[in-house]
Design an enzyme around this catalytic site. Sequence first.
Site, short mmCIF file in Angstrom:
data_model
loop_
_atom_site.label_atom_id
_atom_site.label_comp_id
_atom_site.label_asym_id
_atom_site.label_seq_id
_atom_site.Cartn_x
_atom_site.Cartn_y
_atom_site.Cartn_z
N CYS A 26 0.87 -1.18 0.00
CA CYS A 26 0.00 0.00 0.00
C CYS A 26 0.90 1.22 0.00
CB CYS A 26 -0.94 -0.03 1.21
SG CYS A 26 -0.11 -0.13 2.79
N ALA A 27 0.45 2.34 0.52
CA ALA A 27 1.23 3.57 0.44
C ALA A 27 2.50 3.51 1.26
CB ALA A 27 0.38 4.76 0.89
#
Length: 476
Positions: A26-27
């Site tokens: 994810c980020a």
Amino acid sequence: MDYKKIAEELLTDIGGKDNVQAATHCATRLRLVLRDESKVDQAGLDERDEVKGTFSTAGQYQIILGSGIVNEVYKEFIKMAGIDAMSKEEVKTAGTQKLNPIQQGVKMLSDIFVPIIPAIVACGLMMGLNNVFTAQDLFVAGKSLIEAYPSIEGLAAMINTFSNAAYVFLPILIGFSATQKFGGNPYLGAVLGMLMVHPDLVNAYAYPSVLAAGEVPFWDIFGFEVAKVGYQGTVLPILFASYILAKVETFLHKRVHTSLDNLITPLFALFATGFLTFTLVGPLTRTLGDMMTNGLVWLYDTTGAIGGAIIGFFYAPLVITGMHHSFIAVETQLLADIAKTGGTFLFPIAAMSNVSQGAAALAMFFIIKEQKAKSLASASAISAYLGITEPAMFGINLKYRYPFYAAIIGSSISSAYITFFKVKAVAMGAAGLPGIIAITQGKLFHYIIGMLISSVVTIALTYVFSKKEWSKAVKK
């Protein structure tokens, strides 16, 4: 940075490429599904400057690397591990397969309730604010705020209406989220929820009195009578109904020709599920709840503090299923005969459970390192102390599991204490801090002590459990 070297070191620390089943990112986090998490060299990972933290949840082992770094490391990582790039949903599915049936059930509930938490939190906080406006003797002797300052009565009435919305129409929110989780059309799930709270039905909260008076209306279908009773504020009936709806819809999609699918499938899926809900699913879950509450009254009357401890221990698990709403019938009867009963014993025990859930979430606010989770923990803790526990329970405590265990133990101990001193309430409302105004005279001191016991025990146990080796859901 040497992303290739970082990826190589991480792969070594997690047990080699043979231990990697799936990977995505994810980020900020590298999200992995490992075949055996016991092979992870946790000490080695903790020593690496690039690793900002690690935790394991929902079958995924997640390594926090930071924005801008994780995506570059991921590219090298999947090359070395010899696996293909995967989406978050694919990795989530792979991770779920590693969980045991109980863990899968808890994760399912969490996935259903987390999306609707903001709505529940907002209404819960407004409910607490309404209690501040209407409580007698809270700020002004002998009066509530709206009695002392009539100009704010309209505002208080508006807040009261707003605060009830999410709970009156709770099946709609759950129907949307649950049907989506089970693989069906969420909008059909929302309509199913609307059917269950339709104004033509007897309101679920009024059902006990209507039933006692023998005035329950019915649909007469070829001689077969179906009770026209709503399911406001319930959880279990809409969960089962949403599952049935999703499966019926999926079944029909596979068999109805595409030219008629958009017409036939929604019609038959919704009608069939609605019929089953009012004839089978709803009545069965309601009967199950009635049997349970009758047992609770017997338990309280015959075993005293031990019974209070047992009820306090199991109250939160019952909230998960929504069966705690069946307590309304018992409390209504206890309050109707208050001269004999002295009030309801269930409300104070519910308050101990709610405070415990809030205390667990509050402890997690200081334990969790992820900012988004910290924000949810703080907001849900406040909501739970004001009497609404679903945000804390489903968003934080069940997600990490051990805070929930700490909370039900704290609830059990504090419930035993208040039961021993016969703490009862003369009204129903938000079970928590606002519940102070509903406690019988002479028992307020013990109610407050019970809340303190609940908070202290739960917070202490949450911290103790967080240090256990099996508690890997929190950043070390």
